[in-house]
Design a protein around this motif. Sequence first.
Motif, PDB file in Angstrom:
ATOM      1  N   SER A 284      -7.768  -1.952  -0.473  1.00  0.00           N
ATOM      2  CA  SER A 284      -8.535  -0.881  -1.151  1.00  0.00           C
ATOM      3  C   SER A 284      -8.016   0.504  -0.774  1.00  0.00           C
ATOM      4  O   SER A 284      -8.251   1.472  -1.507  1.00  0.00           O
ATOM      5  CB  SER A 284     -10.009  -0.927  -0.783  1.00  0.00           C
ATOM      6  OG  SER A 284     -10.465  -2.216  -0.843  1.00  0.00           O
ATOM      7  N   SER A 285      -7.308   0.612   0.360  1.00  0.00           N
ATOM      8  CA  SER A 285      -6.819   1.928   0.769  1.00  0.00           C
ATOM      9  C   SER A 285      -5.630   2.378  -0.094  1.00  0.00           C
ATOM     10  O   SER A 285      -5.221   3.537  -0.043  1.00  0.00           O
ATOM     11  CB  SER A 285      -6.425   1.925   2.255  1.00  0.00           C
ATOM     12  OG  SER A 285      -5.270   1.127   2.431  1.00  0.00           O
TER      13      SER A 285
ATOM     14  N   VAL B 226       0.852  -1.196   0.000  1.00  0.00           N
ATOM     15  CA  VAL B 226       0.000   0.000   0.000  1.00  0.00           C
ATOM     16  C   VAL B 226       0.893   1.255   0.000  1.00  0.00           C
ATOM     17  O   VAL B 226       0.660   2.205  -0.755  1.00  0.00           O
ATOM     18  CB  VAL B 226      -0.959  -0.008   1.210  1.00  0.00           C
ATOM     19  CG1 VAL B 226      -1.626   1.349   1.392  1.00  0.00           C
ATOM     20  CG2 VAL B 226      -2.016  -1.098   1.035  1.00  0.00           C
TER      21      VAL B 226
ATOM     22  N   ASP C  44     -10.068  -4.344   2.885  1.00  0.00           N
ATOM     23  CA  ASP C  44     -10.130  -2.888   3.073  1.00  0.00           C
ATOM     24  C   ASP C  44      -8.727  -2.276   3.034  1.00  0.00           C
ATOM     25  O   ASP C  44      -8.535  -1.186   2.501  1.00  0.00           O
ATOM     26  CB  ASP C  44     -10.780  -2.529   4.415  1.00  0.00           C
ATOM     27  CG  ASP C  44     -12.287  -2.737   4.344  1.00  0.00           C
ATOM     28  OD1 ASP C  44     -12.792  -2.926   3.217  1.00  0.00           O
ATOM     29  OD2 ASP C  44     -12.933  -2.734   5.414  1.00  0.00           O
ATOM     30  N   LEU C  45      -7.770  -3.004   3.623  1.00  0.00           N
ATOM     31  CA  LEU C  45      -6.384  -2.506   3.603  1.00  0.00           C
ATOM     32  C   LEU C  45      -5.932  -2.337   2.149  1.00  0.00           C
ATOM     33  O   LEU C  45      -5.393  -1.287   1.761  1.00  0.00           O
ATOM     34  CB  LEU C  45      -5.469  -3.489   4.348  1.00  0.00           C
ATOM     35  CG  LEU C  45      -3.965  -3.253   4.228  1.00  0.00           C
ATOM     36  CD1 LEU C  45      -3.572  -1.902   4.794  1.00  0.00           C
ATOM     37  CD2 LEU C  45      -3.169  -4.365   4.930  1.00  0.00           C
TER      38      LEU C  45
END
Length: 372
Positions: free
Chosen positions: A263-264, A233, A260-261
């Motif tokens: 997608s960040s 990320v 979610d991680l």
Amino acid sequence: MSKKTIVCVVGARPNFMKIAPIIKELSKFQDQVSSYLVHTGQHYDQAMKAAFFQQLGIPEPDIDLEVGSGSHCEQTANIMLRFEPVLDKVKPCAVLVVGDVNSTIACSLVAVKKRIPVIHVEAGLRSRDREMPEEINRVLTDQISDSLFITERSAQENLMDEGIDISRIHFAGNVMIDTLLDNLKLAIPFAETLKDYEKAHNIPKEGYGLLTMHRPSNVDDPQVLQSLLESIVAISEKLPIIFPIHPRTRSRIEQEDLLDLISSGDIICLPPVGYLQMLGLMKSAKMVLTDSGGLQEETTSLGIPCVTLRENTERPITIEEGTNTIVGTDREKIKACVDDILATGGKSGRIPEYWDGKAAGRIVAEIKKIYL
Ligand code: UD1
């Protein structure tokens, strides 16, 4: 002289690109030898199998043992049980296995117990990490193989250190690179593969990084997996990342609630892609981040910098001569290596000896001398 048969074995995704040039080469000598292709069914998803057969022009398997997933013991034992009757029926002059997956050792073991010679293509690679299931498969397959074809010279030393006689070892080069060079012009451009992904429309001219990751040591431990994804990320803030996700990795990510991680970050997640799509994604990448053995070799051949997310490699030539750098899972090391590639373009490397697209020709020439 009666026509002989060689049983060729595939099971998992990385086997398909290794067997393709060998089957093609064997078919040039159809009057002397036929190949009988066994698919163990270790990989069974369409995405992990069918696309590769079509794209690489591999004939339909003569038999699919349909073993599917399971524990390593279950999978290996089931392959063995289902493979033995095939040998009873076909009565080959040899069994040819490639690589280091569970199908490789399972079929070699059945053959040797039935006194059928084993030919191992991609022999002698050693990570010296016995935590890796593939390392056990490599060591054992090599011990029971009659003809060992190696991709780099260091493999010969490894084999001789383990007591294998030099007369059984043949330096042939790398069949995976035969397939790569043969298909490069057919590679599907990355924009085509990504056309349905909105995020992909904003890829900057600086390009993107390509990520693959499926080793148990990276994806089965939730802490390691999370830490690696956090590193990715962070990298994606500088370089967008394209991530075709192996089924095993996807299920671990879902289990640990890490979607979610991902997608960040600026990360485009894809299902597993076919060979020609992968080639296109790799060819245009600024760098590849991976724990795959095959990608370490393919990036060296293509001259693309490779950041290997493992503590070791069984393919040292990709470090010594190629574009590969081992960084493990340490966040600082990963960051430093990526920053260096972004700043300098990374290692340039050279093409290793006999990674010239002619390995299958050398292998089949030797097989003809020994077995036909
Ligand atoms: C296997 C090889 C590995 C190789 C990798 C490439 C062994 C020990 N490992 O690992 O060396 O780099 O293939 O992909 O042989 N699954 C599916 N669909 C499939 C196949 C697998 O959903 O078609 C899922 C299943 O949940 C399965 C898991 O992936 O349990 C792992 O599959 P498995 O064949 O055991 O090993 P890989 O991790 O794919």
